[in-house]
Motif scaffolding. Sequence first.
Motif, short mmCIF file in Angstrom:
data_model
loop_
_atom_site.label_atom_id
_atom_site.label_comp_id
_atom_site.label_asym_id
_atom_site.label_seq_id
_atom_site.Cartn_x
_atom_site.Cartn_y
_atom_site.Cartn_z
N TYR A 157 -1.42 -6.06 -8.21
CA TYR A 157 -0.81 -5.30 -7.12
C TYR A 157 -0.65 -3.85 -7.56
CZ TYR A 157 0.20 -9.44 -4.36
OH TYR A 157 0.08 -10.57 -3.60
N GLN A 158 -1.55 -2.99 -7.09
CA GLN A 158 -1.41 -1.56 -7.34
C GLN A 158 -0.42 -0.99 -6.31
OE1 GLN A 158 -2.71 -0.06 -10.07
NE2 GLN A 158 -3.27 -2.16 -10.57
N LEU A 159 0.02 0.24 -6.51
CA LEU A 159 1.08 0.81 -5.69
C LEU A 159 0.82 0.73 -4.18
CD1 LEU A 159 3.85 2.07 -5.58
CD2 LEU A 159 2.78 4.31 -5.93
N PRO A 160 -0.36 1.06 -3.67
CA PRO A 160 -0.55 0.97 -2.21
C PRO A 160 -0.31 -0.45 -1.68
CG PRO A 160 -2.29 2.29 -3.17
CD PRO A 160 -1.53 1.68 -4.32
N ARG A 161 -0.74 -1.43 -2.42
CA ARG A 161 -0.54 -2.82 -1.98
C ARG A 161 0.92 -3.23 -2.10
NH1 ARG A 161 -3.69 -7.93 -4.39
NH2 ARG A 161 -3.02 -9.46 -2.85
N LEU A 162 1.62 -2.76 -3.13
CA LEU A 162 3.06 -3.01 -3.25
C LEU A 162 3.80 -2.40 -2.06
CD1 LEU A 162 3.84 -2.41 -7.02
CD2 LEU A 162 4.11 -4.55 -5.78
N ILE A 163 3.47 -1.15 -1.74
CA ILE A 163 4.11 -0.49 -0.61
C ILE A 163 3.88 -1.28 0.67
CG2 ILE A 163 3.99 1.57 0.86
CD1 ILE A 163 3.54 3.19 -1.76
N GLU A 164 2.68 -1.79 0.85
CA GLU A 164 2.38 -2.60 2.03
C GLU A 164 3.28 -3.84 2.09
OE1 GLU A 164 -1.28 -5.36 3.67
OE2 GLU A 164 -1.77 -3.67 2.36
N GLU A 165 3.43 -4.54 0.97
CA GLU A 165 4.26 -5.74 0.95
C GLU A 165 5.74 -5.40 1.14
OE1 GLU A 165 3.20 -8.77 1.16
OE2 GLU A 165 1.10 -8.25 0.87
N PHE A 166 6.22 -4.35 0.49
CA PHE A 166 7.60 -3.91 0.68
C PHE A 166 7.82 -3.51 2.14
CE2 PHE A 166 7.99 -4.11 -3.78
CZ PHE A 166 9.22 -3.66 -4.24
N GLY A 167 6.81 -2.88 2.73
CA GLY A 167 6.91 -2.45 4.12
C GLY A 167 7.07 -3.61 5.10
N LYS A 168 6.42 -4.71 4.82
CA LYS A 168 6.58 -5.90 5.68
C LYS A 168 8.03 -6.38 5.67
CE LYS A 168 1.84 -7.47 4.88
NZ LYS A 168 1.00 -8.47 4.18
N LEU A 169 8.65 -6.37 4.50
CA LEU A 169 10.06 -6.76 4.40
C LEU A 169 10.94 -5.73 5.12
CD1 LEU A 169 12.53 -8.31 3.41
CD2 LEU A 169 12.27 -7.13 1.21
N ARG A 170 10.66 -4.45 4.93
CA ARG A 170 11.45 -3.43 5.58
C ARG A 170 11.42 -3.61 7.10
NH1 ARG A 170 10.73 0.28 8.59
NH2 ARG A 170 8.53 0.56 8.11
N ALA A 171 10.25 -3.89 7.64
CA ALA A 171 10.13 -4.10 9.09
C ALA A 171 10.96 -5.31 9.52
CB ALA A 171 8.67 -4.28 9.47
N ALA A 172 10.91 -6.38 8.75
CA ALA A 172 11.69 -7.58 9.09
C ALA A 172 13.19 -7.31 8.97
CB ALA A 172 11.29 -8.74 8.19
N ALA A 173 13.58 -6.54 7.96
CA ALA A 173 15.00 -6.24 7.74
C ALA A 173 15.55 -5.28 8.78
CB ALA A 173 15.19 -5.68 6.33
N ALA A 174 14.68 -4.49 9.39
CA ALA A 174 15.11 -3.53 10.40
C ALA A 174 15.33 -4.22 11.75
CB ALA A 174 14.10 -2.41 10.56
N GLY A 175 14.62 -5.33 11.96
CA GLY A 175 14.67 -6.00 13.26
C GLY A 175 15.69 -7.03 13.30
#
Length: 180
Positions: free
Chosen positions: A162-180
Amino acid sequence: MGFTASELQAASGNVIPDVIAPGLRVLFCGINPGLWSAATGHHFARPGNRFWPALHGAGFTPERLKPADQDRLPGYGLGITNLAPRASARADELTADELAAGGAALAERVITFKPAWLAVLGIGAYRTAFARPKATIGPQPDRIGDTGIWILPNPSGLNASYQLPRLIEEFGKLRAAAAG
């Protein structure tokens, strides 16, 4: 700031306090502190660890925080803990028993502090700690009380999958779920 090998070795076994508060949006859970973190007293402190860049890149924080800024996290509804409290040079130095005991202690913290999401940073550690050998990255069907569980890749620089862009993508999925 650098450390000598003897300074890092002296940090082995040190414990870093949790950054935690009641009702967080996300409680991030590392496997255990590395020696660099144990020497500084800050989570994810080793240069090259991608936790802080991924956290910001995914939109959890408005600026890229440094490990020394960890106490600002609760202001963003975020916190950090570890499965196993004992610092070591590598997470694979932990025993299955340590991880299982850490999973039980983590469940108690989650019940006490009631974050909306628990994000475990490391699939292998999660599988061992919670006896879920088929768990995959992403949201889990299990909950701890009312808290949802999400597995994220380990942000250590040693995790070449998992390079940084892919980590950001995975973290982003959680952020979207946590925001909703």
